[in-house]
Design an enzyme around this catalytic site. Structure first.
Site, PDB file in Angstrom:
ATOM      1  N   PRO A 133       0.754  -1.227   0.264  1.00  0.00           N
ATOM      2  CA  PRO A 133      -0.254  -0.149   0.110  1.00  0.00           C
ATOM      3  C   PRO A 133       0.764   1.361  -0.109  1.00  0.00           C
ATOM      4  O   PRO A 133       1.967   1.456   0.572  1.00  0.00           O
ATOM      5  CB  PRO A 133      -0.779   0.175   0.905  1.00  0.00           C
ATOM      6  N   ASN A 134       0.247   2.480  -0.648  1.00  0.00           N
ATOM      7  CA  ASN A 134       0.599   3.611  -0.408  1.00  0.00           C
ATOM      8  C   ASN A 134       2.209   3.585  -1.255  1.00  0.00           C
ATOM      9  O   ASN A 134       2.788   4.326  -1.836  1.00  0.00           O
ATOM     10  CB  ASN A 134       1.078   4.197   0.267  1.00  0.00           C
ATOM     11  N   ARG A 192       5.328  11.055  -2.453  1.00  0.00           N
ATOM     12  CA  ARG A 192       4.684  10.584  -1.158  1.00  0.00           C
ATOM     13  C   ARG A 192       5.925  10.948  -0.437  1.00  0.00           C
ATOM     14  O   ARG A 192       7.507   9.929  -1.067  1.00  0.00           O
ATOM     15  CB  ARG A 192       5.021   9.215  -1.009  1.00  0.00           C
ATOM     16  N   TYR A 227      11.008   8.767   0.375  1.00  0.00           N
ATOM     17  CA  TYR A 227      11.502   7.522  -0.708  1.00  0.00           C
ATOM     18  C   TYR A 227      11.682   8.054  -1.566  1.00  0.00           C
ATOM     19  O   TYR A 227      12.073   7.553  -2.831  1.00  0.00           O
ATOM     20  CB  TYR A 227       9.958   6.609  -0.816  1.00  0.00           C
ATOM     21  N   ASN A 256       7.949  -5.791  -1.044  1.00  0.00           N
ATOM     22  CA  ASN A 256       7.898  -4.548  -0.967  1.00  0.00           C
ATOM     23  C   ASN A 256       6.444  -4.348   0.037  1.00  0.00           C
ATOM     24  O   ASN A 256       5.899  -3.726  -0.631  1.00  0.00           O
ATOM     25  CB  ASN A 256       8.239  -3.349  -1.373  1.00  0.00           C
ATOM     26  N   ALA A 260       3.210  -0.883   4.366  1.00  0.00           N
ATOM     27  CA  ALA A 260       2.742  -0.635   5.762  1.00  0.00           C
ATOM     28  C   ALA A 260       2.231  -2.492   6.444  1.00  0.00           C
ATOM     29  O   ALA A 260       1.945  -2.725   7.747  1.00  0.00           O
ATOM     30  CB  ALA A 260       1.542  -0.056   6.464  1.00  0.00           C
ATOM     31  N   GLU A 301      12.916  -9.673   0.922  1.00  0.00           N
ATOM     32  CA  GLU A 301      11.908  -7.897   1.515  1.00  0.00           C
ATOM     33  C   GLU A 301      12.845  -6.922   0.821  1.00  0.00           C
ATOM     34  O   GLU A 301      13.950  -6.994   1.544  1.00  0.00           O
ATOM     35  CB  GLU A 301      11.666  -8.423   3.294  1.00  0.00           C
ATOM     36  N   HIS A 303      12.761  -2.287   1.972  1.00  0.00           N
ATOM     37  CA  HIS A 303      12.136  -1.421   2.248  1.00  0.00           C
ATOM     38  C   HIS A 303      13.554  -0.094   1.542  1.00  0.00           C
ATOM     39  O   HIS A 303      14.512  -0.026   1.869  1.00  0.00           O
ATOM     40  CB  HIS A 303      11.985  -1.177   3.672  1.00  0.00           C
ATOM     41  N   ARG A 353      13.481   4.185  12.367  1.00  0.00           N
ATOM     42  CA  ARG A 353      11.976   5.301  12.334  1.00  0.00           C
ATOM     43  C   ARG A 353      11.175   4.678  13.627  1.00  0.00           C
ATOM     44  O   ARG A 353      12.360   4.482  14.041  1.00  0.00           O
ATOM     45  CB  ARG A 353      11.926   4.652  10.804  1.00  0.00           C
ATOM     46  N   ARG A 389       8.279   0.452  13.396  1.00  0.00           N
ATOM     47  CA  ARG A 389       8.603  -0.531  11.984  1.00  0.00           C
ATOM     48  C   ARG A 389       9.719  -1.363  12.264  1.00  0.00           C
ATOM     49  O   ARG A 389      10.189  -1.636  10.969  1.00  0.00           O
ATOM     50  CB  ARG A 389       9.130   1.090  10.913  1.00  0.00           C
TER      51      ARG A 389
HETATM   52  C1  DQA Z   1       8.625   1.314   3.955  1.00  0.00           C
HETATM   53  C2  DQA Z   1       8.858   0.885   5.528  1.00  0.00           C
HETATM   54  C3  DQA Z   1       7.320   0.895   5.323  1.00  0.00           C
HETATM   55  O1  DQA Z   1       7.555   1.138   7.271  1.00  0.00           O
HETATM   56  C4  DQA Z   1       6.202   1.741   5.423  1.00  0.00           C
HETATM   57  O2  DQA Z   1       4.955   1.603   5.924  1.00  0.00           O
HETATM   58  C5  DQA Z   1       6.174   1.623   3.873  1.00  0.00           C
HETATM   59  C6  DQA Z   1       7.058   1.605   3.173  1.00  0.00           C
HETATM   60  C7  DQA Z   1       9.764   1.340   2.406  1.00  0.00           C
HETATM   61  O3  DQA Z   1      10.083   0.977   1.719  1.00  0.00           O
HETATM   62  O4  DQA Z   1      10.643   2.038   3.201  1.00  0.00           O
HETATM   63  O5  DQA Z   1       5.222   2.068   3.139  1.00  0.00           O
HETATM   64  O6  DQA Z   1       8.182  -0.502   3.292  1.00  0.00           O
END
Ligand code: DQA
Length: 145
Positions: free
Chosen positions: A10-11, A18, A23, A74, A77, A98, A100, A107, A111
């Site tokens: 998501p996002n 964003r 990011y 990835n 959240a 995985e 990120h 952070r 997280r």
């Molecule tokens: C993320 C880190 C997560 O904590 C966050 O919710 C994201 C992006 C990252 O790519 O750094 O949406 O996965």
């Protein structure tokens, strides 16, 4: 020819606009273009992003019928919240990395926990979008044995 599926949670459709201080300014489409142009030789990539947890789970389930040799995820959240995505990833029994973009350990405290890390071949965090390319290279080495 190894097939690898890149999953984004998501996002991440908002990449580039964003929180660019965290990011970066590369969009998800641009990330796909960059990865396709630097793909390890012989690897075949596909991409999927969703903001809906059930859709992500169903996309992962489709790998039972139509398997790939590796997954890069990835989970965004959902990393920190989703036992359901963890269970789906366990069910497909496919090597996964995985990723990120940010360093989740530098952070907020919430997280720092990931429901995915202990079932992953590798975890890459804090390398920006380059982390996805590192993940493909990691899978490539792993698949070559
Ligand atoms: C993320 C880190 C997560 O904590 C966050 O919710 C994201 C992006 C990252 O790519 O750094 O949406 O996965």
């Amino acid at each position: 020819m190894p097939k690898v599926l890149i999953l984004n949670g998501p996002n991440l459709n908002l990449l580039g606009c964003r929180e660019p201080n965290i990011y970066g300014s590369t969009s998800l489409d641009d990330l796909e273009t960059i990865l396709r142009s630097n793909i390890p030789p012989g690897m075949q990539l596909s991409f999927f992003q969703t903001n809906h947890e059930g859709e992500m789970i169903e996309r992962i389930h489709r790998l039972i019928e139509a398997p790939v040799q590796g997954v890069v995820i990835n989970p965004a959240a959902w990393t920190h919240t989703s036992v359901a995505i963890r269970d789906a990833l366990i069910a497909i029994n496919t090597p996964l990395v995985e990723v990120h973009i940010s360093n989740i350990h530098a952070r907020e405290a919430f997280r720092r926990h990931s429901y995915v890390s202990d079932i992953a071949l590798a975890v890459i965090a804090g390398c920006g979008i380059q982390g996805y390319a590192f993940a493909l290279e990691t899978l490539n080495q792993h698949l070559k044995g």
